[in-house]
Design an enzyme around this catalytic site. Structure first.
Site, PDB file in Angstrom:
ATOM      1  N   SER A   1       0.839  -1.194   0.000  1.00 20.10           N
ATOM      2  CA  SER A   1       0.000   0.000   0.000  1.00 20.10           C
ATOM      3  C   SER A   1       0.878   1.250   0.000  1.00 20.10           C
ATOM      4  O   SER A   1       0.374   2.362   0.053  1.00 20.10           O
ATOM      5  CB  SER A   1      -0.877  -0.009   1.262  1.00 20.10           C
ATOM      6  OG  SER A   1      -0.038   0.004   2.413  1.00 20.10           O
ATOM      7  N   ASN A   2       2.207   1.056  -0.024  1.00 22.57           N
ATOM      8  CA  ASN A   2       3.146   2.151   0.214  1.00 22.57           C
ATOM      9  C   ASN A   2       3.958   2.488  -1.054  1.00 22.57           C
ATOM     10  O   ASN A   2       4.903   1.793  -1.392  1.00 22.57           O
ATOM     11  CB  ASN A   2       4.081   1.693   1.351  1.00 22.57           C
ATOM     12  CG  ASN A   2       5.056   2.759   1.782  1.00 22.57           C
ATOM     13  OD1 ASN A   2       5.380   3.649   1.012  1.00 22.57           O
ATOM     14  ND2 ASN A   2       5.514   2.653   3.006  1.00 22.57           N
TER      15      ASN A   2
ATOM     16  N   LYS B   1       7.896   2.590  -1.002  1.00 26.78           N
ATOM     17  CA  LYS B   1       8.662   1.348  -1.160  1.00 26.78           C
ATOM     18  C   LYS B   1       8.880   1.056  -2.642  1.00 26.78           C
ATOM     19  O   LYS B   1       9.966   0.664  -3.053  1.00 26.78           O
ATOM     20  CB  LYS B   1       7.890   0.165  -0.548  1.00 26.78           C
ATOM     21  CG  LYS B   1       7.828   0.137   0.962  1.00 26.78           C
ATOM     22  CD  LYS B   1       7.127  -1.143   1.412  1.00 26.78           C
ATOM     23  CE  LYS B   1       6.991  -1.253   2.915  1.00 26.78           C
ATOM     24  NZ  LYS B   1       6.295  -2.485   3.323  1.00 26.78           N
TER      25      LYS B   1
ATOM     26  N   GLU C   1      -2.269 -10.080   7.256  1.00 29.17           N
ATOM     27  CA  GLU C   1      -0.948 -10.090   7.876  1.00 29.17           C
ATOM     28  C   GLU C   1      -1.089 -10.715   9.254  1.00 29.17           C
ATOM     29  O   GLU C   1      -1.879 -10.243  10.062  1.00 29.17           O
ATOM     30  CB  GLU C   1      -0.398  -8.667   8.012  1.00 29.17           C
ATOM     31  CG  GLU C   1       0.223  -8.164   6.727  1.00 29.17           C
ATOM     32  CD  GLU C   1       1.030  -6.882   6.900  1.00 29.17           C
ATOM     33  OE1 GLU C   1       1.280  -6.471   8.051  1.00 29.17           O
ATOM     34  OE2 GLU C   1       1.383  -6.293   5.872  1.00 29.17           O
TER      35      GLU C   1
ATOM     36  N   ASP D   1       7.999  -6.513   4.787  1.00 24.57           N
ATOM     37  CA  ASP D   1       7.485  -6.076   6.072  1.00 24.57           C
ATOM     38  C   ASP D   1       8.663  -5.428   6.787  1.00 24.57           C
ATOM     39  O   ASP D   1       9.721  -6.031   6.934  1.00 24.57           O
ATOM     40  CB  ASP D   1       6.941  -7.266   6.878  1.00 24.57           C
ATOM     41  CG  ASP D   1       6.039  -6.774   7.998  1.00 24.57           C
ATOM     42  OD1 ASP D   1       5.199  -5.894   7.746  1.00 24.57           O
ATOM     43  OD2 ASP D   1       6.193  -7.233   9.141  1.00 24.57           O
TER      44      ASP D   1
ATOM     45  N   GLY E   1       7.266   7.667   6.066  1.00 27.60           N
ATOM     46  CA  GLY E   1       7.214   7.010   7.376  1.00 27.60           C
ATOM     47  C   GLY E   1       8.103   7.667   8.432  1.00 27.60           C
ATOM     48  O   GLY E   1       8.019   8.873   8.688  1.00 27.60           O
TER      49      GLY E   1
ATOM     50  N   ASP F   1      11.264   8.217   8.306  1.00 23.24           N
ATOM     51  CA  ASP F   1      12.503   8.804   7.779  1.00 23.24           C
ATOM     52  C   ASP F   1      12.889  10.136   8.433  1.00 23.24           C
ATOM     53  O   ASP F   1      14.072  10.369   8.687  1.00 23.24           O
ATOM     54  CB  ASP F   1      12.416   8.970   6.250  1.00 23.24           C
ATOM     55  CG  ASP F   1      12.621   7.640   5.518  1.00 23.24           C
ATOM     56  OD1 ASP F   1      13.139   6.695   6.133  1.00 23.24           O
ATOM     57  OD2 ASP F   1      12.258   7.555   4.326  1.00 23.24           O
TER      58      ASP F   1
ATOM     59  N   ARG G   1      16.296  -1.562   3.632  1.00 28.79           N
ATOM     60  CA  ARG G   1      15.711  -2.084   2.394  1.00 28.79           C
ATOM     61  C   ARG G   1      16.802  -2.288   1.348  1.00 28.79           C
ATOM     62  O   ARG G   1      16.822  -3.306   0.663  1.00 28.79           O
ATOM     63  CB  ARG G   1      14.611  -1.132   1.875  1.00 28.79           C
ATOM     64  CG  ARG G   1      13.849  -1.691   0.662  1.00 28.79           C
ATOM     65  CD  ARG G   1      12.524  -0.977   0.440  1.00 28.79           C
ATOM     66  NE  ARG G   1      11.612  -1.181   1.554  1.00 28.79           N
ATOM     67  CZ  ARG G   1      11.398  -0.273   2.517  1.00 28.79           C
ATOM     68  NH1 ARG G   1      11.981   0.915   2.478  1.00 28.79           N
ATOM     69  NH2 ARG G   1      10.588  -0.547   3.523  1.00 28.79           N
TER      70      ARG G   1
HETATM   71  P1  ITT Z   1       2.638  -2.432   3.247  1.00 27.66           P
HETATM   72  O1  ITT Z   1       2.567  -3.307   4.480  1.00 27.66           O
HETATM   73  O2  ITT Z   1       1.336  -2.296   2.523  1.00 27.66           O
HETATM   74  O3  ITT Z   1       3.776  -2.826   2.324  1.00 27.66           O
HETATM   75  P2  ITT Z   1       3.332  -0.317   5.107  1.00 27.66           P
HETATM   76  O4  ITT Z   1       3.732   1.118   4.878  1.00 27.66           O
HETATM   77  O5  ITT Z   1       2.239  -0.604   6.093  1.00 27.66           O
HETATM   78  O6  ITT Z   1       2.996  -0.932   3.671  1.00 27.66           O
HETATM   79  P3  ITT Z   1       5.227  -1.883   6.694  1.00 27.66           P
HETATM   80  O7  ITT Z   1       4.158  -2.542   7.476  1.00 27.66           O
HETATM   81  O8  ITT Z   1       6.336  -2.705   6.147  1.00 27.66           O
HETATM   82  O9  ITT Z   1       4.632  -1.120   5.421  1.00 27.66           O
HETATM   83  O10 ITT Z   1       5.881  -0.692   7.458  1.00 27.66           O
HETATM   84  C1  ITT Z   1       5.609  -0.400   8.791  1.00 27.66           C
HETATM   85  C2  ITT Z   1       5.781   1.078   9.013  1.00 27.66           C
HETATM   86  O11 ITT Z   1       7.172   1.391   8.927  1.00 27.66           O
HETATM   87  C3  ITT Z   1       5.036   1.943   8.016  1.00 27.66           C
HETATM   88  O12 ITT Z   1       4.403   2.996   8.708  1.00 27.66           O
HETATM   89  C4  ITT Z   1       6.128   2.490   7.113  1.00 27.66           C
HETATM   90  O13 ITT Z   1       5.840   3.808   6.679  1.00 27.66           O
HETATM   91  C5  ITT Z   1       7.350   2.464   8.034  1.00 27.66           C
HETATM   92  N1  ITT Z   1       8.526   2.202   7.216  1.00 27.66           N
HETATM   93  C6  ITT Z   1       8.804   1.077   6.510  1.00 27.66           C
HETATM   94  N2  ITT Z   1       9.938   1.236   5.807  1.00 27.66           N
HETATM   95  C7  ITT Z   1      10.383   2.490   6.076  1.00 27.66           C
HETATM   96  C8  ITT Z   1      11.473   3.266   5.623  1.00 27.66           C
HETATM   97  O14 ITT Z   1      12.339   2.802   4.742  1.00 27.66           O
HETATM   98  N3  ITT Z   1      11.611   4.498   6.106  1.00 27.66           N
HETATM   99  C9  ITT Z   1      10.724   5.011   6.991  1.00 27.66           C
HETATM  100  N4  ITT Z   1       9.655   4.363   7.461  1.00 27.66           N
HETATM  101  C10 ITT Z   1       9.482   3.113   6.989  1.00 27.66           C
END
Ligand code: ITT
Length: 185
Positions: free
Chosen positions: A8-9, A12, A36, A65, A141, A143, A168
């Protein structure tokens, strides 16, 4: 070759596209809801997620994840990172960390890749610190509150620099190594 990024992101997807373009692999953003599992193990979340997606008939895809694990908060928000981001957000994490001298934290990213009927799961980690305030408008997120070098946040550096050291990026490098070792790319 095309790989779907099921997430959903969009942040990524942009990072994956950047990393895989050199290999001539095109990423396609697909929003496909899947269950999930609730567990404290990122790899288990990914493995069960892949089962659910394959059961829906999808093939040749990536899911990831990820989470931010803060030392002084005993690993919180960790596997609850998405929920924490939606509820307390970065200001909430900063409030929890107000006056806390130990700023250590790490991002973890577990990637699951289904490709040509094979399954590869890898995990990348990036250590750093939680900053005192939000800085920068790049990335997504957490960052703006995470710094790998104690100076600039991930939201203040270019995506290429983030990928070169991030959780990542590290996971993608392991994935590409595994793909090459198995003759898949
Ligand atoms: P999906 O599960 O749909 O892929 P999501 O954004 O919910 O999308 P995650 O559960 O993997 O993805 O991520 C958990 C949280 O961590 C989510 O709020 C992300 O924005 C944050 N996150 C993941 N990778 C990040 C990154 O590289 N930098 C900053 N925040 C990150």
């Amino acid at each position: 070759m095309k790989l779907k990024v099921i997430t959903s992101n969009p942040g990524k997807v942009a990072e994956y596209q950047r990393e895989f373009s050199d290999l001539g692999i095109e990423m396609e953003h697909v929003r496909l809801p899947y269950d999930e599992v609730q567990t404290s193990d990122l790899e288990e979340v990914v493995s069960k997620g892949m089962d659910a997606i394959v059961a829906q008939g999808a093939r040749d895809f990536i899911i990831d994840d990820s989470g931010l694990f803060v030392d002084a908060l005993k690993g919180f928000p960790g596997v609850w990172s998405a929920y924490a981001q939606k509820t307390i957000g970065n200001p909430g994490i900063l409030r929890l960390m107000q006056g806390v001298p130990d700023r250590g934290a790490e991002f973890r990213c577990c990637i699951g890749c289904d490709i040509s009927g094979r399954r590869i799961i890898v995990t990348g980690v990036c250590r750093g610190v939680i900053t005192d305030s939000e800085r920068g408008d790049g990335g997504f997120g957490f960052d703006p509150i995470f710094s790998h070098d104690g100076e600039r946040t991930f939201a203040e550096i270019h995506m290429d620099e983030k990928n070169s050291i991030s959780h990542r990026g590290n996971a993608v490098r392991l994935l590409i190594e595994a793909m090459k070792a198995q003759g898949l790319v």
